[in-house]
Write an enzyme that holds these catalytic residues in place. Structure first.
Site, PDB file in Angstrom:
ATOM      1  N   ASP A   6      14.719  45.704 -21.598  1.00  0.00           N
ATOM      2  CA  ASP A   6      14.417  47.122 -21.792  1.00  0.00           C
ATOM      3  C   ASP A   6      14.450  47.918 -20.485  1.00  0.00           C
ATOM      4  OD1 ASP A   6      12.225  45.972 -20.708  1.00  0.00           O
ATOM      5  OD2 ASP A   6      10.774  46.799 -22.140  1.00  0.00           O
ATOM      6  N   HIS A  52      37.592  44.556  -1.991  1.00  0.00           N
ATOM      7  CA  HIS A  52      36.398  45.170  -2.591  1.00  0.00           C
ATOM      8  C   HIS A  52      35.223  44.181  -2.596  1.00  0.00           C
ATOM      9  CE1 HIS A  52      38.557  48.745  -4.754  1.00  0.00           C
ATOM     10  NE2 HIS A  52      38.411  48.921  -3.467  1.00  0.00           N
ATOM     11  N   ASP A  67      32.619  49.611   4.282  1.00  0.00           N
ATOM     12  CA  ASP A  67      33.212  50.697   3.489  1.00  0.00           C
ATOM     13  C   ASP A  67      32.085  51.249   2.641  1.00  0.00           C
ATOM     14  OD1 ASP A  67      34.527  52.314   1.647  1.00  0.00           O
ATOM     15  OD2 ASP A  67      36.182  50.904   1.328  1.00  0.00           O
ATOM     16  N   ASP A 121      33.552  58.638   1.406  1.00  0.00           N
ATOM     17  CA  ASP A 121      34.177  57.311   1.359  1.00  0.00           C
ATOM     18  C   ASP A 121      34.709  56.994   2.748  1.00  0.00           C
ATOM     19  OD1 ASP A 121      35.485  54.995   0.692  1.00  0.00           O
ATOM     20  OD2 ASP A 121      36.975  55.936  -0.613  1.00  0.00           O
ATOM     21  N   HIS A 146      46.948  47.645  -0.260  1.00  0.00           N
ATOM     22  CA  HIS A 146      46.479  48.776  -1.082  1.00  0.00           C
ATOM     23  C   HIS A 146      47.221  50.047  -0.697  1.00  0.00           C
ATOM     24  CE1 HIS A 146      44.124  50.016   2.419  1.00  0.00           C
ATOM     25  NE2 HIS A 146      43.669  48.773   2.494  1.00  0.00           N
ATOM     26  N   HIS A 165      43.444  58.213  -1.671  1.00  0.00           N
ATOM     27  CA  HIS A 165      43.228  58.684  -3.047  1.00  0.00           C
ATOM     28  C   HIS A 165      42.466  59.989  -3.004  1.00  0.00           C
ATOM     29  CE1 HIS A 165      39.127  57.155  -2.471  1.00  0.00           C
ATOM     30  NE2 HIS A 165      39.698  56.092  -1.923  1.00  0.00           N
ATOM     31  N   HIS A 222      37.298  57.476  -6.570  1.00  0.00           N
ATOM     32  CA  HIS A 222      38.739  57.533  -6.852  1.00  0.00           C
ATOM     33  C   HIS A 222      38.885  58.689  -7.822  1.00  0.00           C
ATOM     34  CE1 HIS A 222      39.078  52.987  -5.772  1.00  0.00           C
ATOM     35  NE2 HIS A 222      38.952  53.756  -4.720  1.00  0.00           N
ATOM     36  N   GLU A 226      43.327  55.751   4.519  1.00  0.00           N
ATOM     37  CA  GLU A 226      42.655  54.489   4.797  1.00  0.00           C
ATOM     38  C   GLU A 226      43.612  53.304   4.945  1.00  0.00           C
ATOM     39  OE1 GLU A 226      40.560  52.894   1.292  1.00  0.00           O
ATOM     40  OE2 GLU A 226      40.836  54.844   0.361  1.00  0.00           O
ATOM     41  N   TYR A 237      45.028  42.970   6.774  1.00  0.00           N
ATOM     42  CA  TYR A 237      44.132  41.880   6.350  1.00  0.00           C
ATOM     43  C   TYR A 237      44.872  40.557   6.480  1.00  0.00           C
ATOM     44  CZ  TYR A 237      42.395  46.162   4.254  1.00  0.00           C
ATOM     45  OH  TYR A 237      41.999  47.456   4.065  1.00  0.00           O
ATOM     46  N   ARG A 251      40.066  47.961   8.238  1.00  0.00           N
ATOM     47  CA  ARG A 251      40.436  49.204   7.545  1.00  0.00           C
ATOM     48  C   ARG A 251      39.716  50.332   8.259  1.00  0.00           C
ATOM     49  NH1 ARG A 251      39.530  47.647   2.816  1.00  0.00           N
ATOM     50  NH2 ARG A 251      37.469  48.426   2.278  1.00  0.00           N
ATOM     51  N   GLU A 261      38.956  54.415   7.510  1.00  0.00           N
ATOM     52  CA  GLU A 261      39.066  55.382   6.408  1.00  0.00           C
ATOM     53  C   GLU A 261      38.277  56.647   6.704  1.00  0.00           C
ATOM     54  OE1 GLU A 261      37.304  54.014   2.683  1.00  0.00           O
ATOM     55  OE2 GLU A 261      38.531  55.455   1.569  1.00  0.00           O
TER      56      GLU A 261
HETATM   57  N1  GLY Z   1      35.679  52.510  -1.327  1.00  0.00           N
HETATM   58  C1  GLY Z   1      36.802  52.279  -2.131  1.00  0.00           C
HETATM   59  C2  GLY Z   1      38.003  52.798  -1.513  1.00  0.00           C
HETATM   60  O1  GLY Z   1      38.059  52.970  -0.326  1.00  0.00           O
HETATM   61  O2  GLY Z   1      38.950  53.135  -2.176  1.00  0.00           O
HETATM   62 MN    MN Z   2      38.804  55.014  -0.373  1.00  0.00          MN
HETATM   63 MN    MN Z   3      36.398  53.216   0.919  1.00  0.00          MN
END
Ligand code: GLY
Ligand code: MN
Ligand code: MN
Length: 436
Positions: A37, A242, A259, A270, A349, A353, A360, A383, A387, A404, A406
């Site tokens: 619950d 991720h 991230d 982000d 990737h 975005h 996203h 970003e 890797y 990365r 970003e």
């Molecule tokens: N944090 C997810 C991305 O960078 O797209």
């Molecule tokens: Mn992102």
């Molecule tokens: Mn990100």
């Protein structure tokens, strides 16, 4: 804060785009059970929030437009209920909602089935976004069947069902001044949190402790929740795009990739930064780091009105590919390697975005068949990353490195504004911060 007048204006703009003699239905998000619950923290549906600013579950917005183009906005929401409010929290109630949210009419949720039937009956077009909330989909399909099944009662179901989401999402893609102000603040709070994590990091600290530092800073600055699951990946964990387990101990000599962005009044930041756990980049780490940074810079130069995400990505991939050749990781002609997207083995990737109420965020990336040109008011991430996991075909010194970088960019008339510029990014800046 976004003023209520802006939510009203958004509904008016949406109504202007609807057909005459139509009805649009937009449900709120539902509460989800976490265990027995207890529920997950409630997060409002982004489209519903965009059109109402209303934060409670179990609500439905209905917009109608008659044959002459006259519009009406209706909200169904939970009843005021003393016992429920003692146990679970305050409710606005439909009477207050009508005044506060400036709607034409509001009803208690208990009236939904009967009143929704009246609102939909006889309209030619139904605007609805199916496939998100199963139970509500069932309600809508049942309602249509009821209308179809009793023409002698004067019932008539809409002949045409249109997806409402493209209309709302096109609006959401272009941020207003008030939205930009919130996103600037979300970017700033998130940037400060990354700085805090850099200052806290040391060998022996855990990934989840860095996560805690970041989330503490968000909450202490009015942003109670992260916009998505915070990623804190030390060493090889940074090569899991991720990664959110965030359970390991940070090791001397490793990098850590964070991230994370907060959600402020619904709007996301982000940010990714990658830095050495011990405050000093090794030579191999520096080479890869500077390459990713150069790729981000090259992409930035292609971020301006009229350019596209694809063009920015080509600029980034060209730099990454040249760098990987220079480091002896890729071999061959750079232009041919770029055309073959050879760097994708280590950069799996996309470049970025749209960003907004969703991390996203919604909005088309193509217009007809063509890549969509940037326009002022759009916000996106840039970003790039590289890797190298244990199995990567690279010299041993690069194995286990995941990097990365970003940032969040607002497209302006002349180029862009970096909303997350406050986190250190060059090796010199990061080392200076971590060693002071
Ligand atoms: N944090 C997810 C991305 O960078 O797209
Ligand atoms: Mn992102
Ligand atoms: Mn990100």
């Amino acid at each position: 804060m976004i003023k209520n007048s802006e939510f009203v204006a958004r509904r008016e703009r949406l109504i202007a785009a609807l057909d005459n003699n139509s009805v649009a239905i937009v449900p709120a998000a539902v509460e989800l059970t976490r265990s027995r619950d207890t529920e997950f923290p409630f997060r409002q549906d982004s489209d519903f929030f965009y059109l109402t600013g209303f934060k409670e579950p179990d609500a439905v917005l209905v917009l109608t437009k008659d044959r002459d183009g006259n519009a009406q906005s209706t909200l169904f929401c939970r009843n005021k209920d003393k016992v429920a409010e003692i146990w679970h929290g305050r409710r606005m109630g439909y009477e207050q909602a009508k005044v506060q949210l400036e709607l034409d009419q509001t009803f208690a949720l208990s009236e939904l089935d009967d009143e929704l039937l009246n609102l939909v009956n006889g309209r030619k077009v139904l605007f609805y976004g199916q496939g998100t909330y199963d139970a509500f989909d069932d309600k809508v399909w049942q309602l249509l069947n009821t209308l179809r099944g009793a023409p002698k009662k004067g019932y008539r179901a809409p002949e045409i069902i249109k997806d409402i989401r493209p209309l709302v999402h096109e609006m959401r893609l272009f941020k207003s001044d008030a939205e930009v102000a919130l996103m600037r603040e979300a970017g700033k709070i998130s940037a400060q949190a990354h700085v805090r994590a850099m200052q806290f990091a040391k060998p022996g600290a855990t990934e989840y402790q860095l996560e805690a530092e970041i989330h503490h800073h968000y909450a202490m600055n009015g942003a109670r929740h992260p916009a998505y699951g915070t990623i804190v990946g030390g060493g090889i964990n940074a090569t899991i795009l991720h990664y959110t387990d965030n359970c390991d101990v940070l090791k001397d000599g490793d990098l850590v990739l964070i991230d994370s962005g907060c959600e402020l009044e619904g709007y996301a930041a982000d940010i990714t930064r990658t830095f050495p756990v011990n405050g000093k980049f090794s030579e191999a780490q520096s080479k890869i780091y500077n390459l990713v940074l150069a790729a981000q810079q090259a992409a930035f130069e292609a971020v301006k009105p009229g350019s596209t995400l694809v063009k920015a990505n080509q600029a980034a991939m060209k730099v990454l590919t040249q760098g990987l050749v220079d480091l002896g990781i890729l071999a061959g002609d750079v232009d041919e390697l770029v055309a073959a997207q050879a760097c994708k083995a280590f950069y799996m990737h996309g470049l970025g975005h749209w960003l907004g109420l969703d991390v996203h965020d919604v909005g088309e990336y193509k217009l007809d068949e063509a890549d969509r040109p940037f326009e002022p008011g759009m916000v996106l991430t840039i970003e790039p990353g590289l890797y190298f996991d244990e199995e990567a075909q690279v010299p041993d010194e690069y194995k286990g490195i995941g990097i990365r970088i970003e940032d969040d960019l607002l497209i302006t008339e002349s180029g862009f504004e970096n909303l997350t510029v406050q986190v250190p990014k060059t090796i010199a800046e990061i080392e200076a911060l971590m060693n002071n």
